[in-house]
Write an enzyme that holds these catalytic residues in place. Structure first.
Site, short mmCIF file in Angstrom:
data_model
loop_
_atom_site.label_atom_id
_atom_site.label_comp_id
_atom_site.label_asym_id
_atom_site.label_seq_id
_atom_site.Cartn_x
_atom_site.Cartn_y
_atom_site.Cartn_z
N SER A 61 0.78 -1.25 -0.25
CA SER A 61 0.10 -0.19 0.25
C SER A 61 0.97 1.50 0.43
O SER A 61 0.13 2.35 -0.25
CB SER A 61 -0.79 -0.06 1.59
OG SER A 61 -0.34 -0.32 2.80
N ASP A 353 -3.76 7.21 8.87
CA ASP A 353 -4.48 6.76 9.21
C ASP A 353 -3.52 5.72 10.13
O ASP A 353 -2.66 6.05 10.73
CB ASP A 353 -5.24 5.40 8.71
CG ASP A 353 -4.38 4.34 7.61
OD1 ASP A 353 -3.48 4.32 7.61
OD2 ASP A 353 -5.09 4.01 6.75
N HIS A 356 -0.67 3.64 7.84
CA HIS A 356 0.27 4.34 6.08
C HIS A 356 0.02 5.75 6.83
O HIS A 356 0.24 6.78 7.86
CB HIS A 356 -0.69 5.00 5.34
CG HIS A 356 -1.25 3.44 4.79
ND1 HIS A 356 -2.59 2.46 5.50
CD2 HIS A 356 -0.80 2.30 4.35
CE1 HIS A 356 -2.96 1.58 4.43
NE2 HIS A 356 -1.80 0.90 4.65
#
Length: 380
Positions: A61, A353, A356
């Site tokens: 990600s 978050d 991340h």
């Protein structure tokens, strides 16, 4: 089949923690906060002349600009508040951050384009693809079990996508592009967090974390060799961050308020990460020596990110232990929504978050990569 339940179980557990946490109420006053300005400064310019014509990214990600948008997975970021740093009216792209990723800053600094698009973006043109795309998939890793459990693309399937792209481009252009491109790889964090720390499925196969590290590094080597066989010669390979400092890992170990001050990290996990990174570096040195014409550059993510945690004022951060979204302790992907409280200024947060980084964090890291690594590929 049991591993496929891992993401679901994680999100259910997170929901329980979030819904009962007093932190959510404490931050509710910022629920409708005005998004931060989209002005994030220009990327550091490449220090020297180069002949890099394209950038291709593979991994998880941290490099995924939206490839998961097409997948039936909880690991998606194509919804608010993700992307809030982009200009008003721009829909969330699927980047797991409030704005740009490291690869976006790198392609801009190289003068190639403003953003590195997702390979599976429906609007991707052939011309745009030939100057670079990201094949990365949020939730993926070096262990296929990780990707299968999250219902996302494996590392091997990402390489297959690249091979498909080369076939569409055709020779001799495909070989020329591969040889002059920069390949950025980042994976491994999801493997240890999901398969060993959170839900230790792999502990059955690997009684020690070091044994699992060896398995991951062997896989990494194989993936790099596969790209080399496809014509790749210039590699930037990222090490793991200080896993024990991720807000979600701290939360699961009771290192967040009100149980503690929230300033510490899970030291054992950080020590284990350092051992992994040392072995990864050793493998990359040997791989480069055995790969004619290849340049393999290791990027140390651990040191700068730990420096941000311990000396946040250097980077303009006021919060490094919690994410900007919701309580900041567990929310990520499908759990991070615009219905939750949001911090007023993501630029003052290290994490957007619970896993991340923010755009501000990515830019600081990208600037260092551009200054210290890109010069190795100048006119090679």
């Amino acid at each position: 089949m049991a591993p496929s339940l891992a993401p679901v179980a994680l999100f259910i557990a997170a929901l329980l923690v979030v819904s009962s946490s007093p932190a959510a109420a404490a931050r509710s006053s910022s629920k409708h906060a005005t998004p931060a300005s989209s002005s994030d400064g220009k990327p550091a310019a490449a220090a020297t002349k180069h002949d890099i014509t394209a950038v291709f990214a593979f991994g998880d990600s941290t490099l995924d600009p939206g490839n998961n948008n097409r997948l039936l997975t909880l690991v998606r970021a194509d919804h608010a508040p993700y992307g809030r740093a982009f200009p008003a009216g721009v829909a969330p792209s699927g980047r797991f951050s409030d704005g740009k990723l490291i690869t976006d800053y790198i392609v801009a600094a190289l003068g190639i384009k403003d953003l590195l698009p997702a390979y599976h973006d429906h609007g991707l043109t052939h011309a745009n693809a030939t100057t670079g795309v990201s094949f990365a998939s949020g939730g993926s890793g070096l262990d296929d079990l990780t990707a299968h459990g999250s219902l996302v693309s494996t590392f091997e399937s990402q390489i297959s996508d690249f091979q498909q792209l080369l076939s569409r481009i055709g020779e001799p252009q495909a070989s020329d592009i591969a040889g002059k491109s920069l390949f950025i790889l980042s994976a491994g964090t999801n493997d240890v967090t999901m398969n060993y720390y959170m839900m230790p499925f792999r502990a059955l196969n690997f009684p020690t974390i070091d044994g699992y590290h060896d398995y991951l590094i062997n896989n990494f080597q194989s993936y790099i060799q596969s790209l080399y066989k496809l014509g790749a010669r210039r590699f930037i390979v990222a090490g793991m961050p200080p896993v024990g400092c991720l807000p979600v890992m701290k939360s699961l170990r009771g290192l967040q308020p009100p149980l503690s001050s929230g300033h510490g990290c899970v030291e054992l996990q950080n020590q284990e990460t350092q051992r992994y990174n040392a072995k990864l570096q050793k493998m990359l040195v040997q791989l480069e020596a055995n790969s004619t014409g290849a340049t393999v550059s290791y990027v140390d993510n651990y040191t700068p990110l730990l420096d941000m945690v311990t000396q946040p004022e250097k980077y303009g951060f006021t919060q490094t232990g919690l994410g900007c979204c919701g309580t900041g302790m567990m929310e990520m992907g499908a759990l991070c929504t615009s219905l939750l409280p949001q911090c007023k200024s993501p630029a003052q947060y290290m994490f957007f978050d619970s896993v991340h980084p923010t755009q501000a964090t990515y830019k600081a890291m990208a600037d260092q990569i551009i200054k210290t690594h890109i010069s190795q590929f100048s006119n090679n």
